[in-house]
Design a protein around this motif. Structure first.
Motif, short mmCIF file in Angstrom:
data_model
loop_
_atom_site.label_atom_id
_atom_site.label_comp_id
_atom_site.label_asym_id
_atom_site.label_seq_id
_atom_site.Cartn_x
_atom_site.Cartn_y
_atom_site.Cartn_z
N ALA A 1 50.24 31.90 46.24
CA ALA A 1 49.10 31.71 47.15
C ALA A 1 48.35 33.03 47.36
CB ALA A 1 49.58 31.15 48.49
N MET A 2 49.07 34.13 47.48
CA MET A 2 48.42 35.41 47.66
C MET A 2 47.67 35.84 46.40
SD MET A 2 48.87 36.30 50.75
CE MET A 2 48.74 34.54 51.08
N LEU A 3 48.27 35.60 45.25
CA LEU A 3 47.58 35.90 43.98
C LEU A 3 46.32 35.06 43.86
CD1 LEU A 3 50.57 36.14 41.46
CD2 LEU A 3 49.37 37.99 42.60
N THR A 4 46.42 33.80 44.29
CA THR A 4 45.26 32.92 44.22
C THR A 4 44.14 33.42 45.11
OG1 THR A 4 46.71 31.02 43.79
CG2 THR A 4 44.47 30.54 44.54
N ALA A 5 44.49 33.87 46.31
CA ALA A 5 43.48 34.41 47.22
C ALA A 5 42.78 35.61 46.59
CB ALA A 5 44.12 34.79 48.55
N TYR A 6 43.55 36.47 45.96
CA TYR A 6 42.96 37.64 45.31
C TYR A 6 42.01 37.23 44.19
CZ TYR A 6 42.54 41.82 42.44
OH TYR A 6 42.04 42.86 41.71
N VAL A 7 42.47 36.30 43.36
CA VAL A 7 41.63 35.86 42.23
C VAL A 7 40.37 35.17 42.73
CG1 VAL A 7 41.56 34.36 40.20
CG2 VAL A 7 43.59 35.74 40.66
#
Length: 833
Positions: free
Chosen positions: A273-279
Motif C-alpha cells: 500500500a505504501m509503494l502504491t501511494a508513492y507510485v
C-alpha cells in the motif's frame, strides 16, 4: 492432490478440447514468430500452458499477475501482436484442456446454487451485441485503412492497428467460459485467484515504477518533469496505461490488507500500500489523484455495508466485528491531525530528516501498551509530571551535546528511540506499573524533543521554531489520552492490536508522502495548479475528435477500430500532425524505412523517434547510414539513457542528406566518445539508439543504419530492416494529443458510435448494480470490483485507456466477472479482517 485425467465423455468436453487445440495452434504459431527468441518463447509458452493445465481454476492469478510486466515491445518491435496474446492463448490452451480431461479440481463439482459466476440472458445478449459492435468496428477500421493487409510490424495508421485495439474484449470472451467453469467447481479458489492476481499485478507495476524512478530521477526527486510509465510500453505516445492499472488494482490490494489474518500478511500488504501511494504520487496524474481515493472510499463504504448486514443476519452468532466508539474515533482523528499539522509546518525547513524523526516519535506513541492505564489517576498524573521533568533534563543535555559535537543530534535521537522501544518491550501486560509508566512517558517526551534537535541541526533556528510550536501541541496529546482513556483509539473490540495501529500508522505514512511530494516538488504543484488550462486544452481536443464524425453513419457506428490517429491526422489541425514511419519494399524485395517529421513545433523532446535498445557503447562511436531523399534533410541521431519517453546523458549528432531523388547515399557520422552509461547494477538505466527527423514535414528513406564502437562491435540488430521492424520501436515523447482521444467515452464513440457507447454503458451499469445492490453485493470481491470500475471510469474521464490492449483486457476481465458474480450462501457472515 493427485492429478487424475479421463477421456472426455460429453460433447461439451470435446468442444473444450477442440478449443484448447485451436488456442495451442495459434499460440505456438505466434511464439514461433517471436522476434527476440522463438525457441525461448515456445519454451515459456509451453511452461505456462502446462501450469494452466494443472491449476486451471487459478489462471486469473497467473494471467492478471503477469500482465504489467510482460510488455517487451521496446525490445521486440511487436505492437500488433504482443506477449499478452501469448499469455492468454497459453492459459486458454492449458485451461480448456484441463476442463476437457476432467483433472482433479474438476471432480468436486459444486451444485448449481454454489456457482460463483452466473450470467443472465440479458447480460449474455448485451455481451453478444457489444462483441458484434466491436466486430463491425474492426471491419470498418480495416476498410478505412484501405483493406486488410497482414503485417507483423504495422504502425498506428495501418490496418493491423484495428485488430490491436479490438482484441482485448475477445481475449476476455475466450477466457470467461473457463472462469465460469472454475466458479462452478472451485468458487473459493477462483475468488482467491482473482484477488491475488490483481494484487500481484499491482506489485509488479509498483516495482517497475520504483525501479524507473530510482534509475532515472532518484526516489525523492519530485521537481523533475518526469512521469513514471513502469513497463507499459503503450505510453510511448503518452496515455494513461499506468494510471488505469493503478485505478484497477489498488482496491484489491486494500481489500487484501483489510482481510489480512496474520501480522506477516498485514505487513506485506501495508508495504504494498505504501509503494502504491508513492507510485500514484509520482505519476503526477490528476486523474489518479481523483480515481484512486474515489475507488478506495467506495471500497470502504461497500465493505462497511457488508459487515453491517453480517451483524443483522447472523446476530449474536457472528464473530465480533469492528466496533470503534465515537470517543476513540475522535482520539484517532486528533492523533492524525496533530501529525499532519506538525509535518506540514516542519517539512519546509526540516526536510526529510525532520519528517522521519517525527514518524519515529509517532510510531512509539502508537505502540504504547494498554497497561499504562492500569495505575490510578493520581499515579498517571504523577507519571506525566515526573516523566516530563526527566525528559526536560535529558533533552537539555542532548541539545547541548548536539551543538558541540557534529551529528550528535542524530545519535541522541536514536538513543531516545532505542530507550522507548526497550521500555515498550519490557512492558508486563495486565500489571499496573507506575514507575514503568513514568519512564515510558519520559522516553516519549524525550523523543519529541529529539525531533526538535534533529530539525535544529538540519535547518538551523528557523527549523527549530517551525518544529517546536506544533510539537508542543503534540506533546499535550499524550497526557490528555492518558487522563481520558476513552480517547485512546486502539480499544476496538474484535480487532487485533497490531491491526488498527498498523492501519493508522500507514495512514500517517501516506500523509507524510503527500506532504513531502507537495512541499518538496515544484512539478507536482505546477500540475495541480494548471488544471484549468489543461482542461481547456482537453475540451479543444475533444471538439476536434467530435468533428471527425461527419455523417449519421459515423455517429451511429463510429469511424472504426484503431482509426483515431489516422483520422486526426487528416481532419485535425495541420500544426499538430505528428511524425510517422512506414516499412516499404523496394524493387529488389528489400525493406527500407520511410521516416517523416511532424509539422508541430519540433523541440528536442517532441521529436518522433525510431529507436532500438542497445548495449552500452565503448569509446568512439560511428554511425553509417544508407539514405535517399528528394529534398535536403536533417536527421537527428542519438544514443541516450532512456526508459521510454525521457532522454538523458546523450551522445548525438546531425546526419545531413542532400536532395538526390532515386539515389541512395552512403553517409557516416562520428558521434564522438561515449560517456559512461548504464547506471548501477541494482537500478540499471536502459540505453537506446534513436533516429529522428528534425525538419517539420520532411521525409527520408533509410535502407540501413549501422552503429559501431571502438571495438568494432555492431550495436544494432536488424540494421538493414531485413526482418521488418523487429527490434525497432517508435515514440512521440511529448506531443501526445494526436495519438489519443483522451476520453474513454469519446474513444468508444469514435470507434463504435453511439451503439457501442450505449451497449458499454449498459454493461457497466448492470455490473455496478449487481455488485452494489444485486445478487453479487455480498461477495467478498464485490466492493473491490465496484471500486476498481469506478476508479477506472474516473481516469477515463480524461484518457482513452482501452487503447492500451493490456489495460483494456484488465478492464473487460473485471467487467465480465462483475456481470456474473454471485455471492455464495453464507458469504455475508464474515469474521473481522
Amino acid at each position: 492432490m493427485t492429478v487424475v485425467a479421463s477421456i472426455p465423455n460429453r460433447a461439451s468436453l470435446w468442444a473444450a478440447l477442440l478449443l484448447s487445440g485451436l488456442c495451442a495452434g495459434a499460440g505456438l504459431f505466434l511464439a514461433l514468430h517471436y522476434p527476440l527468441s522463438a525457441p525461448a518463447a515456445v519454451g515459456v509458452w509451453l511452461a505456462v500452458a502446462l501450469a494452466a493445465l494443472r491449476w486451471w481454476p487459478r489462471t486469473p492469478a497467473l494471467l492478471l499477475g503477469l500482465l504489467p510486466i510482460v510488455g517487451f515491445a521496446p525490445w521486440s518491435g511487436w505492437i500488433s501482436f504482443e506477449e499478452l496474446d501469448l499469455l492468454v492463448l497459453a492459459c486458454a490452451a492449458g485451461g480448456y484442456a484441463g476442463v476437457a480431461l476432467r483433472l482433479a479440481p474438476q471432480q468436486e463439482r459444486a451444485p448449481a446454487w454454489r456457482h460463483m459466476l452466473v450470467y443472465s440472458p440479458l447480460v449474455l445478449l448485451l455481451l453478444t451485441l457489444f462483441g458484434a459492435s466491436l466486430l463491425l468496428a474492426l471491419q470498418r477500421g480495416i476498410a478505412d485503412a484501405g483493406g486488410f493487409v497482414f503485417g507483423w510490424y504495422q504502425g498506428y495508421h495501418e490496418p493491423m492497428n484495428s485488430l490491436r485495439l479490438s482484441k482485448s474484449f475477445f481475449l476476455v470472451a475466450l477466457l470467461l467460459p473457463l472462469w465460469k467453469q472454475a466458479g462452478a467447481s472451485r468458487p473459493g479458489e477462483l475468488s482467491r485467484a482473482l484477488l491475488w492476481g490483481m494484487v500481484l499485478a499491482l506489485a509488479g507495476c509498483c516495482l517497475a515504477a520504483i525501479w524507473e524512478r530510482h534509475a532515472f530521477t532518484g526516489l525523492l526527486d519530485f521537481s523533475t518533469d518526469y512521469r513514471s510509465t513502469a513497463l507499459f510500453w503503450e505510453m510511448h505516445v503518452g496515455g494513461a496505461a499506468l494510471d488505469g492499472c493503478l485505478a484497477l488494482t489498488a482496491p484489491f490490494a486494500v481489500l487484501a490488507l483489510l482481510r489480512a489474518r496474520t501480522p506477516a500478511q498485514f505487513m506485506a500488504m501495508m508495504l504494498l500500500a505504501m509503494l502504491t501511494a508513492y507510485v500514484c504520487l509520482t505519476t503526477f496524474s490528476r486523474g489518479v489523484y481523483l480515481a484512486v481515493p474515489l475507488g478506495l472510499a467506495t471500497l470502504v463504504l461497500l465493505r462497511g455495508g457488508q459487515r453491517r448486514r453480517a451483524i443483522r443476519v447472523a446476530g449474536a452468532n457472528t464473530a465480533p466485528l469492528m466496533s470503534v466508539p465515537p470517543a476513540a474515533k475522535l482520539g484517532g482523528l486528533l492523533l492524525a491531525a496533530a501529525f499532519v499539522g506538525a509535518a506540514a509546518l516542519m517539512f519546509g525547513s526540516s526536510g526529510y530528516r525532520g519528517l522521519l524523526a517525527l514518524l519515529g516519535a509517532m510510531l512509539v506513541l502508537l505502540i504504547m501498551p494498554a497497561s499504562l492505564w492500569l495505575p490510578s489517576t493520581g499515579q498517571r498524573v504523577t507519571a506525566v509530571l515526573a516523566g516530563g521533568a526527566l525528559a526536560a533534563l535529558l533533552s537539555g543535555a542532548c541539545l547541548a551535546l548536539s551543538m558541540a559535537v557534529p551529528k550528535a543530534a542524530y545519535a541522541t535521537y536514536l538513543l531516545a528511540l532505542a530507550c522507548a522501544l526497550f521500555l515498550r518491550w519490557r512492558d508486563k501486560p495486565g500489571q499496573a506499573q507506575p514507575i514503568h509508566a513514568c519512564l515510558l512517558t519520559a522516553s516519549w517526551f524525550w523523543l519529541l524533543a529529539g525531533v526538535v534537535t534533529v530539525a535544529d541541526y538540519w535547518g538551523g533556528p528557523i527549523a527549530r521554531w517551525d518544529a517546536f510550536r506544533p510539537l508542543l501541541l503534540l506533546t499535550l496529546l499524550w497526557p490528555l489520552m492518558l487522563m481520558r482513556p476513552a480517547l485512546w483509539p486502539f480499544k476496538a473490540q474484535g480487532i487485533p492490536g497490531w491491526r488498527d495501529r498498523g492501519l493508522l500508522f500507514g495512514g500517517l505514512l501516506l500523509a507524510a508522502s503527500v506532504i513531502s511530494a507537495l512541499a518538496g516538488g515544484a512539478y507536482l504543484r505546477d500540475r495541480v495548479s494548471n488544471w484549468r488550462q489543461d482542461l481547456q486544452v482537453r475540451f479543444d481536443h475533444w471538439n476536434e475528435g467530435l468533428a471527425m464524425l461527419q455523417t449519421p453513419q459515423d455517429w451511429l457506428l463510429g469511424k472504426g477500430a484503431g482509426r483515431f490517429v489516422a483520422n486526426h491526422f487528416f481532419t485535425g489541425p495541420a500544426a499538430q500532425h505528428t511524425g510517422d514511419y512506414r516499412l516499404k519494399s523496394g524493387t529488389d524485395g528489400r525493406f527500407y524505412l520511410v521516416l517523416s517529421g511532424g509539422k508541430h513545433v519540433l523541440g528536442y523532446g517532441e521529436l518522433f523517434r525510431v529507436s532500438q535498445r542497445i548495449a552500452p557503447p565503448q569509446g568512439e562511436v560511428l554511425l553509417r547510414a544508407r539514405v535517399r531523399a528528394t529534398q535536403d534533410v536533417s536527421l537527428q541521431a542519438e544514443i541516450c539513457e532512456r526508459h521510454l519517453l525521457y532522454i538523458q546523458n546523450c551522445l548525438g549528432g546531425v546526419l545531413g542528406a542532400k536532395a538526390k531523388p532515386g539515389e541512395w547515399q552512403e553517409l557516416s557520422l562520428p558521434l564522438g566518445r561515449a560517456p559512461a552509461m548504464g547506471g548501477a547494477w541494482y537500478a540499471p538505466r536502459l540505453i537506446s539508439f534513436a533516429i529522428a527527423m528534425n525538419q517539420p514535414g520532411s521525409v527520408a528513406e533509410i535502407a540501413a543504419l549501422r552503429l559501431s564502437d571502438v571495438s568494432g562491435r555492431e550495436l544494432l540488430a536488424n540494421a538493414d530492416f531485413s526482418d521488418g521492424m523487429a527490434h525497432w520501436f517508435f515514440s512521440s515523447d511529448r506531443h501526445h494529443l494526436p495519438w489519443h482521444a483522451k476520453s474513454l467515452g469519446l474513444h468508444v464513440l469514435l470507434e463504435q458510435g453511439l451503439i457501442g457507447v450505449a451497449l458499454l454503458t449498459l454493461l457497466v451499469l448492470l455490473a455496478l448494480w449487481r455488485l452494489s445492490f444485486g445478487r453479487g453485493r455480498e461477495h467478498v470481491l464485490a466492493p473491490a470490483l465496484v471500486a476498481s470500475l469506478l476508479g477506472f471510469l474516473a481516469v477515463g474521464l480524461f484518457d482513452s485507456l482501452i487503447d492500451a490492449p493490456r489495460i483494456g483486457f484488465m478492464f473487460y476481465a473485471l467487467l465480465g466477472v462483475g456481470l456474473g458474480l454471485r455471492a455464495l450462501p453464507g458469504a455475508v457472515v464474515e469474521k473481522a479482517g
